[in-house]
Design a protein around this motif. Structure first.
Motif, mmCIF file in Angstrom:
data_model
loop_
_atom_site.group_PDB
_atom_site.id
_atom_site.type_symbol
_atom_site.label_atom_id
_atom_site.label_comp_id
_atom_site.label_asym_id
_atom_site.label_seq_id
_atom_site.Cartn_x
_atom_site.Cartn_y
_atom_site.Cartn_z
ATOM 1 N N UNK A 91 17.085 5.381 -12.481
ATOM 2 C CA UNK A 91 16.197 6.221 -11.794
ATOM 3 C C UNK A 91 14.797 6.413 -12.807
ATOM 4 N N UNK A 92 13.693 6.661 -12.363
ATOM 5 C CA UNK A 92 12.353 7.049 -13.055
ATOM 6 C C UNK A 92 11.647 8.241 -12.509
ATOM 7 N N UNK A 93 11.096 8.884 -13.119
ATOM 8 C CA UNK A 93 9.936 9.670 -12.863
ATOM 9 C C UNK A 93 8.825 9.423 -12.288
ATOM 10 N N UNK A 94 8.166 9.761 -11.289
ATOM 11 C CA UNK A 94 6.852 9.294 -11.004
ATOM 12 C C UNK A 94 5.839 10.022 -11.858
ATOM 13 N N UNK A 105 6.366 1.956 -6.918
ATOM 14 C CA UNK A 105 5.394 3.110 -6.967
ATOM 15 C C UNK A 105 5.681 3.731 -8.441
ATOM 16 N N UNK A 106 4.574 4.064 -9.200
ATOM 17 C CA UNK A 106 4.705 4.599 -10.314
ATOM 18 C C UNK A 106 4.067 5.913 -10.583
ATOM 19 N N UNK A 108 0.984 -1.270 -0.120
ATOM 20 C CA UNK A 108 0.049 0.098 0.082
ATOM 21 C C UNK A 108 0.898 1.118 0.002
ATOM 22 N N UNK A 109 0.412 2.348 -0.431
ATOM 23 C CA UNK A 109 0.929 3.766 -0.304
ATOM 24 C C UNK A 109 1.288 3.828 1.141
#
Length: 304
Positions: free
Chosen positions: A115-118, A296-297, A38-39
């Motif tokens: 890394x990735x941006x949300x 988390x996306x 969960x968040x």
């Protein structure tokens, strides 16, 4: 009989492994980086903290707005500096821990880490930005050579990345800029073609202390001094003084204006007091960034 016993043992091991993985997820070790469940559990893993940079930076203002727009009332934006942010990122990635930071490209950390941006469905951080060069009123008349060069100057994030990576690997910024200019003479010659050098005329540049702007300003300083004959002073300041200095005429130019979002307030305030020479780089981006191993996306996923 032996076959049945073998499968019984394997089944027991599988159950034990599952219980171990479950326990790791509960105590915050082992599988903690995944963010699964969960968040709320992900938020607890990172103490509901977003690691930011200088409090006056435009990305900090945008992140405070994102906290409000996405209903992240439990989250806190941590003020600091770009160097402190990347140091925390490096530490947590080494430990395979989850982390949320304020990020922007171009930046060397995207070359060094996965890394990735949300996703930002509400477009709080806007679309892709540009880095503009701004100059004081009257520079074109007073220093036409410098003005023409600054007006021509444009490059790509990959080109800038070469200098940023060299600095990160230990080179001094001025050395990294010189090495890039020497190895990309064709690009430099495009920018200075048919420009008449001066004889020691003073020139002031200003920039914010971002790795990207350290790279670009050191390159401009090298070319203006070594190719065009100027005596250049480069001032590292916060965004407000950077814009104010150009608007007041105390500084000749800056190649570090992030538009239309990051420095929107400063452009609105000073647009009639500066010359905007246009973008020296396009397709730049800001937002919230996590290591790719975090599940988390979207910024929406951070809400409880």
């Amino acid at each position: 009989m032996k076959k049945q016993k073998k499968w019984t043992i394997l089944a027991s091991l599988g159950l034990a492994g599952a219980l171990m993985l479950s326990a790791c997820g509960q105590n915050g070790s082992g599988g903690s980086a995944s963010g699964e469940g969960s968040a709320d559990s992900f938020g607890k893993q990172v103490n509901y903290e977003i690691i930011g940079i200088d409090p006056g930076a435009g990305i900090m203002k945008a992140t405070n707005k994102a906290i409000e727009e996405y209903g992240l009332s439990d989250w806190k934006l941590i003020e600091g500096s770009g160097a402190a942010m990347t140091a925390t990122l490096a530490k947590d990635i080494k430990a395979k821990k989850p982390i949320v930071i304020t990020g922007w490209t171009p930046h060397w950390m995207f070359s060094k880490y996965d890394l990735k941006y949300l996703d930002d469905p509400k477009k709080v951080y806007g679309e892709a930005e540009e880095i503009h060069t701004i100059a004081r009123k009257g520079l074109e008349q007073d220093e036409p050579t410098a003005y023409a060069f600054l007006d021509r100057f444009e490059w790509s994030s990959d080109e800038m990345g070469e200098i940023m990576t060299a600095i990160q690997d230990g080179k001094k910024p001025e050395e990294a800029a010189k090495a890039w200019a020497d190895s990309h003479a064709d690009r430099v010659n495009e920018w200075i073609k048919d420009l008449k050098p001066v004889n020691g005329n003073p020139l002031k540049l200003s920039y914010v202390a971002w790795d990207s702007e350290i790279a670009s300003t050191n390159l401009l300083q090298y070319i203006l001094q070594e190719k065009l004959g100027y005596k250049v002073t480069a001032l590292q300041v916060e965004a407000g003084p950077m814009w104010t200095g150009v608007a007041n005429g105390d500084v000749d130019a800056s190649a570090a204006a992030w538009l239309p979002l990051t420095h929107a307030d400063y452009l609105a305030k000073f647009k009639d007091q500066i010359d905007d020479l246009g973008a020296n780089m396009t397709g730049v981006k800001t937002g919230l960034v996590v290591p790719s191993y975090v599940d988390v996306k979207s910024i929406e996923d951070l809400k409880k």
